[in-house]
Design a protein around this motif. Structure first.
Motif, PDB file in Angstrom:
ATOM      1  N   GLY A   1     -40.688  10.884   3.154  1.00 32.82           N
ATOM      2  CA  GLY A   1     -39.484  10.811   3.973  1.00 32.82           C
ATOM      3  C   GLY A   1     -39.131  12.122   4.641  1.00 32.82           C
ATOM      4  O   GLY A   1     -38.811  12.158   5.836  1.00 32.82           O
ATOM      5  N   VAL A   2     -39.193  13.223   3.871  1.00 34.69           N
ATOM      6  CA  VAL A   2     -38.794  14.510   4.450  1.00 34.69           C
ATOM      7  C   VAL A   2     -39.834  15.017   5.441  1.00 34.69           C
ATOM      8  O   VAL A   2     -39.487  15.689   6.425  1.00 34.69           O
ATOM      9  CB  VAL A   2     -38.517  15.575   3.355  1.00 34.69           C
ATOM     10  N   LEU A   3     -41.091  14.686   5.220  1.00 32.13           N
ATOM     11  CA  LEU A   3     -42.117  15.090   6.179  1.00 32.13           C
ATOM     12  C   LEU A   3     -41.977  14.294   7.486  1.00 32.13           C
ATOM     13  O   LEU A   3     -42.161  14.847   8.577  1.00 32.13           O
ATOM     14  CB  LEU A   3     -43.513  14.902   5.572  1.00 32.13           C
ATOM     15  N   ILE A   4     -41.639  13.020   7.381  1.00 32.49           N
ATOM     16  CA  ILE A   4     -41.369  12.216   8.575  1.00 32.49           C
ATOM     17  C   ILE A   4     -40.158  12.774   9.318  1.00 32.49           C
ATOM     18  O   ILE A   4     -40.141  12.855  10.554  1.00 32.49           O
ATOM     19  CB  ILE A   4     -41.145  10.738   8.190  1.00 32.49           C
ATOM     20  N   GLN A   5     -39.138  13.174   8.555  1.00 29.43           N
ATOM     21  CA  GLN A   5     -37.946  13.758   9.167  1.00 29.43           C
ATOM     22  C   GLN A   5     -38.274  15.068   9.871  1.00 29.43           C
ATOM     23  O   GLN A   5     -37.731  15.366  10.947  1.00 29.43           O
ATOM     24  CB  GLN A   5     -36.886  14.001   8.091  1.00 29.43           C
ATOM     25  N   LEU A   6     -39.181  15.848   9.286  1.00 28.55           N
ATOM     26  CA  LEU A   6     -39.610  17.097   9.917  1.00 28.55           C
ATOM     27  C   LEU A   6     -40.324  16.803  11.237  1.00 28.55           C
ATOM     28  O   LEU A   6     -40.117  17.508  12.240  1.00 28.55           O
ATOM     29  CB  LEU A   6     -40.527  17.860   8.965  1.00 28.55           C
ATOM     30  N   LEU A   7     -41.121  15.764  11.257  1.00 32.50           N
ATOM     31  CA  LEU A   7     -41.792  15.364  12.489  1.00 32.50           C
ATOM     32  C   LEU A   7     -40.769  14.906  13.527  1.00 32.50           C
ATOM     33  O   LEU A   7     -40.909  15.196  14.726  1.00 32.50           O
ATOM     34  CB  LEU A   7     -42.794  14.238  12.192  1.00 32.50           C
ATOM     35  N   ALA A   8     -39.717  14.221  13.070  1.00 32.07           N
ATOM     36  CA  ALA A   8     -38.652  13.801  13.978  1.00 32.07           C
ATOM     37  C   ALA A   8     -37.958  15.014  14.594  1.00 32.07           C
ATOM     38  O   ALA A   8     -37.615  15.005  15.785  1.00 32.07           O
ATOM     39  CB  ALA A   8     -37.634  12.937  13.228  1.00 32.07           C
ATOM     40  N   LEU A   9     -37.740  16.072  13.793  1.00 33.37           N
ATOM     41  CA  LEU A   9     -37.131  17.296  14.312  1.00 33.37           C
ATOM     42  C   LEU A   9     -38.011  17.918  15.389  1.00 33.37           C
ATOM     43  O   LEU A   9     -37.505  18.378  16.430  1.00 33.37           O
ATOM     44  CB  LEU A   9     -36.905  18.293  13.173  1.00 33.37           C
TER      45      LEU A   9
ATOM     46  N   LYS B   1     -30.890  22.056   8.056  1.00 29.36           N
ATOM     47  CA  LYS B   1     -30.740  20.910   7.144  1.00 29.36           C
ATOM     48  C   LYS B   1     -32.084  20.221   6.932  1.00 29.36           C
ATOM     49  O   LYS B   1     -32.490  19.926   5.797  1.00 29.36           O
ATOM     50  CB  LYS B   1     -29.730  19.927   7.721  1.00 29.36           C
ATOM     51  N   ILE B   2     -32.794  19.956   8.025  1.00 31.55           N
ATOM     52  CA  ILE B   2     -34.064  19.248   7.919  1.00 31.55           C
ATOM     53  C   ILE B   2     -35.119  20.128   7.255  1.00 31.55           C
ATOM     54  O   ILE B   2     -35.920  19.642   6.439  1.00 31.55           O
ATOM     55  CB  ILE B   2     -34.519  18.758   9.306  1.00 31.55           C
ATOM     56  N   MET B   3     -35.118  21.424   7.555  1.00 25.32           N
ATOM     57  CA  MET B   3     -36.066  22.320   6.905  1.00 25.32           C
ATOM     58  C   MET B   3     -35.808  22.391   5.399  1.00 25.32           C
ATOM     59  O   MET B   3     -36.747  22.430   4.597  1.00 25.32           O
ATOM     60  CB  MET B   3     -35.959  23.715   7.523  1.00 25.32           C
ATOM     61  N   ALA B   4     -34.525  22.421   5.021  1.00 23.09           N
ATOM     62  CA  ALA B   4     -34.173  22.458   3.594  1.00 23.09           C
ATOM     63  C   ALA B   4     -34.643  21.184   2.904  1.00 23.09           C
ATOM     64  O   ALA B   4     -35.169  21.222   1.780  1.00 23.09           O
ATOM     65  CB  ALA B   4     -32.667  22.633   3.425  1.00 23.09           C
ATOM     66  N   GLN B   5     -34.462  20.035   3.580  1.00 20.66           N
ATOM     67  CA  GLN B   5     -34.927  18.776   3.001  1.00 20.66           C
ATOM     68  C   GLN B   5     -36.451  18.729   2.939  1.00 20.66           C
ATOM     69  O   GLN B   5     -37.022  18.160   2.007  1.00 20.66           O
ATOM     70  CB  GLN B   5     -34.392  17.594   3.800  1.00 20.66           C
TER      71      GLN B   5
ATOM     72  N   ASN C   1     -25.050  24.755  -6.881  1.00 23.72           N
ATOM     73  CA  ASN C   1     -24.830  25.558  -5.672  1.00 23.72           C
ATOM     74  C   ASN C   1     -25.601  25.003  -4.484  1.00 23.72           C
ATOM     75  O   ASN C   1     -25.097  24.980  -3.352  1.00 23.72           O
ATOM     76  CB  ASN C   1     -25.248  27.013  -5.911  1.00 23.72           C
ATOM     77  N   TYR C   2     -26.835  24.580  -4.739  1.00 23.11           N
ATOM     78  CA  TYR C   2     -27.641  24.009  -3.661  1.00 23.11           C
ATOM     79  C   TYR C   2     -27.041  22.693  -3.168  1.00 23.11           C
ATOM     80  O   TYR C   2     -27.010  22.424  -1.963  1.00 23.11           O
ATOM     81  CB  TYR C   2     -29.075  23.767  -4.144  1.00 23.11           C
ATOM     82  N   VAL C   3     -26.575  21.867  -4.110  1.00 24.22           N
ATOM     83  CA  VAL C   3     -26.004  20.570  -3.742  1.00 24.22           C
ATOM     84  C   VAL C   3     -24.757  20.766  -2.881  1.00 24.22           C
ATOM     85  O   VAL C   3     -24.615  20.171  -1.804  1.00 24.22           O
ATOM     86  CB  VAL C   3     -25.664  19.749  -5.005  1.00 24.22           C
ATOM     87  N   ILE C   4     -23.834  21.623  -3.362  1.00 26.39           N
ATOM     88  CA  ILE C   4     -22.599  21.876  -2.621  1.00 26.39           C
ATOM     89  C   ILE C   4     -22.907  22.537  -1.282  1.00 26.39           C
ATOM     90  O   ILE C   4     -22.333  22.191  -0.248  1.00 26.39           O
ATOM     91  CB  ILE C   4     -21.645  22.761  -3.447  1.00 26.39           C
ATOM     92  N   GLY C   5     -23.822  23.511  -1.312  1.00 25.97           N
ATOM     93  CA  GLY C   5     -24.191  24.198  -0.075  1.00 25.97           C
ATOM     94  C   GLY C   5     -24.769  23.252   0.956  1.00 25.97           C
ATOM     95  O   GLY C   5     -24.449  23.348   2.145  1.00 25.97           O
ATOM     96  N   PHE C   6     -25.598  22.301   0.512  1.00 22.86           N
ATOM     97  CA  PHE C   6     -26.202  21.355   1.449  1.00 22.86           C
ATOM     98  C   PHE C   6     -25.147  20.421   2.036  1.00 22.86           C
ATOM     99  O   PHE C   6     -25.136  20.156   3.240  1.00 22.86           O
ATOM    100  CB  PHE C   6     -27.297  20.542   0.751  1.00 22.86           C
ATOM    101  N   ILE C   7     -24.250  19.916   1.183  1.00 25.03           N
ATOM    102  CA  ILE C   7     -23.184  19.030   1.663  1.00 25.03           C
ATOM    103  C   ILE C   7     -22.341  19.736   2.719  1.00 25.03           C
ATOM    104  O   ILE C   7     -22.033  19.183   3.780  1.00 25.03           O
ATOM    105  CB  ILE C   7     -22.305  18.553   0.487  1.00 25.03           C
ATOM    106  N   HIS C   8     -21.965  20.980   2.443  1.00 22.79           N
ATOM    107  CA  HIS C   8     -21.129  21.733   3.382  1.00 22.79           C
ATOM    108  C   HIS C   8     -21.906  22.110   4.643  1.00 22.79           C
ATOM    109  O   HIS C   8     -21.319  22.214   5.723  1.00 22.79           O
ATOM    110  CB  HIS C   8     -20.564  22.976   2.703  1.00 22.79           C
ATOM    111  N   LEU C   9     -23.217  22.314   4.501  1.00 20.08           N
ATOM    112  CA  LEU C   9     -24.043  22.602   5.671  1.00 20.08           C
ATOM    113  C   LEU C   9     -23.986  21.437   6.656  1.00 20.08           C
ATOM    114  O   LEU C   9     -23.856  21.643   7.873  1.00 20.08           O
ATOM    115  CB  LEU C   9     -25.495  22.854   5.245  1.00 20.08           C
ATOM    116  N   VAL C  10     -24.041  20.211   6.129  1.00 22.57           N
ATOM    117  CA  VAL C  10     -23.997  19.024   6.994  1.00 22.57           C
ATOM    118  C   VAL C  10     -22.598  18.816   7.554  1.00 22.57           C
ATOM    119  O   VAL C  10     -22.396  18.687   8.768  1.00 22.57           O
ATOM    120  CB  VAL C  10     -24.469  17.770   6.223  1.00 22.57           C
ATOM    121  N   LEU C  11     -21.581  18.787   6.648  1.00 24.41           N
ATOM    122  CA  LEU C  11     -20.220  18.477   7.075  1.00 24.41           C
ATOM    123  C   LEU C  11     -19.631  19.546   7.983  1.00 24.41           C
ATOM    124  O   LEU C  11     -18.959  19.239   8.968  1.00 24.41           O
ATOM    125  CB  LEU C  11     -19.309  18.303   5.853  1.00 24.41           C
TER     126      LEU C  11
END
Length: 405
Positions: free
Chosen positions: A241-249, A285-289, A306-316
């Protein structure tokens, strides 16, 4: 009407960020009478449903709907009923958590969102532009996400609250809200800007980008399942999934890169910088995923808070909020000449960037078993406090500007 709506959403953002700063302060010193979990529920619901949802509402309605007197009244009434549900959640969650009152207002918000989809859908013609196609799927993902909410009742009734299945339902809702409804909606608004400029999009690349992004949205839910079911097949599904998302980016870059000069010329000054922050954050976001395709990185991603909260805030905040502010400037909702508004937005963005850097730095130190930074919680609170302070300045600037009109 649209400006009043955005003002209300902005006030919700002030309240959400103020609650977030209060939660940060709770790690610095004791706050008498504070139930951390209850206030956290209020913070997250107001941020997602009072700020992001209603701000998207502000831009989707005028950009995708032919408004006349009748439809304007329908969407105006729906907005205020939806805001009533947000106010109810704000006032009830800090005192009872998930209780009868807060659940009632949360349910009201879901029902309002269903009605919103029902009223918007007929305006999205079958001869859809690419932006319209993205919005149709954004609304689909919004509806899909609520399956997670409705499933919690039966799960709790079976005495399985706190079980793996319960948390998988929570993550189902959050995943398809963040990576489905929110992301697809802002992409729809971005491509709507390109279409409004008369720019012809390459149909082959846009179809490929769309297909890959939809597929990756479904597959990357696997990471939310992995914490309770750390099976190899789950990690493989997420990695695909994340590699497909990277291709989408990469395809998105290929689509936008030739159009970038024309797009960026439509934005001026601060709104241009905000757009750049949003696009950079989306790429991050996509690179992190994509990094969680490595199993031991994936384990850290869902075990280090910290990673979970940081990722959520990165998106929002980094992706969605920066983009929404950019649109608000570009659409004339925020005044380019109001200096206090500009200072407030810059302060808010600085709070986002500094908080994100600190969260990910501390998370990496914990991953490396190197302990905590000196005065970590105090510094994190100070950075977090920049966000409500920035929004407060923005609102003061807004009202000072309106008083001169």
């Amino acid at each position: 009407m649209i400006k009043r709506w955005f003002l209300v959403a902005l006030i919700n953002l002030l309240l959400a960020t103020a609650l977030g700063a209060l939660l940060r302060y709770a790690f610095v010193d004791e706050v008498a009478g504070l139930n951390f979990r209850y206030v956290l529920h209020a913070h997250s619901h107001v941020a997602m449903l009072g700020w992001i949802y209603l701000a998207l509402y502000c831009f989707i309605v005028p950009n995708f709907i032919q408004l006349d007197n009748r439809t304007s009244k329908v969407f105006n009434r729906l907005f205020w009923v939806t805001q009533l549900s947000v106010g109810g959640m704000l006032l009830s969650f800090p005192f009872q958590g998930y209780g009868p009152i807060s659940i009632s207002f949360s349910t009201l918000h879901i029902l309002c969102s269903y009605y919103f989809v029902w009223k918007v859908w007929p305006h999205l013609s079958t001869k859809a532009s690419f932006a319209t196609l993205l919005l149709r799927f954004a609304l689909f993902f919004m509806l899909l996400s609520t399956i997670g909410v409705w499933s919690m009742g039966p799960i709790i009734a079976m005495g399985m609250k706190g079980s793996a299945l319960y948390y998988m339902s929570v993550q189902f809702y959050l995943h398809f809200q963040f990576n489905g409804w929110f992301i697809f909606a802002i992409l729809a608004l971005l491509f709507k800007q390109l279409e409004a400029m008369g720019i012809q999009l390459p149909p082959g690349k846009t179809r490929q980008f769309f297909g890959l992004l939809v597929l990756s949205c479904f597959l990357t839910y696997a990471l939310a399942v992995a914490w309770s079911q750390p099976l190899l097949i789950i990690f493989i599904i997420n990695s695909v999934g994340v590699l497909i998302q990277l291709l989408a980016l990469w395809l998105l870059f290929r689509i936008i890169q030739p159009l970038w000069a024309s797009l960026i010329a439509r934005f001026d000054g601060l709104e241009r910088s905000l757009l750049q922050v949003a696009i950079f954050s989306f790429g991050l976001k996509i690179m992190a995923q994509a990094a969680v395709a490595v199993p031991f990185v994936a384990e850290a991603a869902y075990t280090i808070r910290n990673y979970v909260i940081g990722f959520i805030h990165l998106v929002l905040l980094g992706v969605i909020s920066a983009f929404l502010f950019s649109l608000a400037y570009q659409g004339g909702i925020l005044d380019r000449k109001a200096s206090l508004v500009r200072i407030g937005i810059v302060t808010f963005v600085c709070g986002i960037l500094l908080s994100e850097l600190l969260l990910f730095l501390q998370g990496t130190l914990l991953w490396g078993a190197m302990g905590f930074l000196p005065f970590y919680y105090e510094i994190l609170f100070a950075f977090s406090a920049l966000m409500p302070f920035g929004i407060l300045l923005t609102l003061i600037g807004w009202f000072l500007d309106k008083s001169r009109v």
